[in-house]
Design a protein around this motif. Sequence first.
Motif, mmCIF file in Angstrom:
data_model
loop_
_atom_site.group_PDB
_atom_site.id
_atom_site.type_symbol
_atom_site.label_atom_id
_atom_site.label_comp_id
_atom_site.label_asym_id
_atom_site.label_seq_id
_atom_site.Cartn_x
_atom_site.Cartn_y
_atom_site.Cartn_z
ATOM 1 N N UNK A 33 0.845 -1.189 0.000
ATOM 2 C CA UNK A 33 0.000 0.000 0.000
ATOM 3 C C UNK A 33 0.882 1.241 0.000
ATOM 4 N N UNK A 34 0.461 2.259 -0.748
ATOM 5 C CA UNK A 34 1.152 3.546 -0.726
ATOM 6 C C UNK A 34 0.285 4.564 0.003
ATOM 7 N N UNK A 35 0.943 5.352 0.835
ATOM 8 C CA UNK A 35 0.292 6.396 1.603
ATOM 9 C C UNK A 35 0.780 7.735 1.064
ATOM 10 N N UNK A 42 0.466 15.547 6.102
ATOM 11 C CA UNK A 42 -0.702 14.880 6.658
ATOM 12 C C UNK A 42 -1.183 13.854 5.642
ATOM 13 N N UNK A 43 -1.470 12.663 6.126
ATOM 14 C CA UNK A 43 -1.938 11.591 5.255
ATOM 15 C C UNK A 43 -3.263 11.983 4.629
ATOM 16 N N UNK A 74 -11.336 14.082 7.837
ATOM 17 C CA UNK A 74 -11.194 13.034 8.839
ATOM 18 C C UNK A 74 -9.712 12.714 9.011
ATOM 19 N N UNK A 75 -9.353 12.065 10.100
ATOM 20 C CA UNK A 75 -7.961 11.680 10.324
ATOM 21 C C UNK A 75 -7.846 10.166 10.242
ATOM 22 N N UNK A 112 2.377 8.532 12.243
ATOM 23 C CA UNK A 112 3.120 8.801 13.492
ATOM 24 C C UNK A 112 4.618 8.862 13.222
ATOM 25 N N UNK A 113 5.131 7.972 12.378
ATOM 26 C CA UNK A 113 6.555 8.000 12.025
ATOM 27 C C UNK A 113 6.921 9.308 11.334
#
Length: 124
Positions: A33-35, A42-43, A74-75, A112-113
Amino acid sequence: MSRERLPNRRPQITSEVQYVDIFAQGRPMVIEVSFGFNHQWFLREIFIASKSHPLTPLLNDICILVSRLLQSGDTIESIAESLGENRNEGQEVGAPSSFIGAIARQGVTVQADIRRSTRSNHDH
């Protein structure tokens, strides 16, 4: 609610997500998966990097829906918290109940990383 318009070129991190189905016997499901992030790190987007998985069409649709939530404010943390878990009585935390939850939890870890990394870069 309007969606955040993402730039054509944006940072991304590809990660392997593993999901163990409690009903399956054998190996865990592994999904690449790519984020994708906006320029403030921010994702805002998730997509399937590997197209060879038999569930790719379903995984693509899931990632589109989660991405739309992220782009609408949303987060990833709140999305991951709202998804189901498999846990024994008395446990406070359990394994994700689906590969959707596994992808969301990996997104929480990646976010978080990134936050730790950008914070430590600003501290120096």
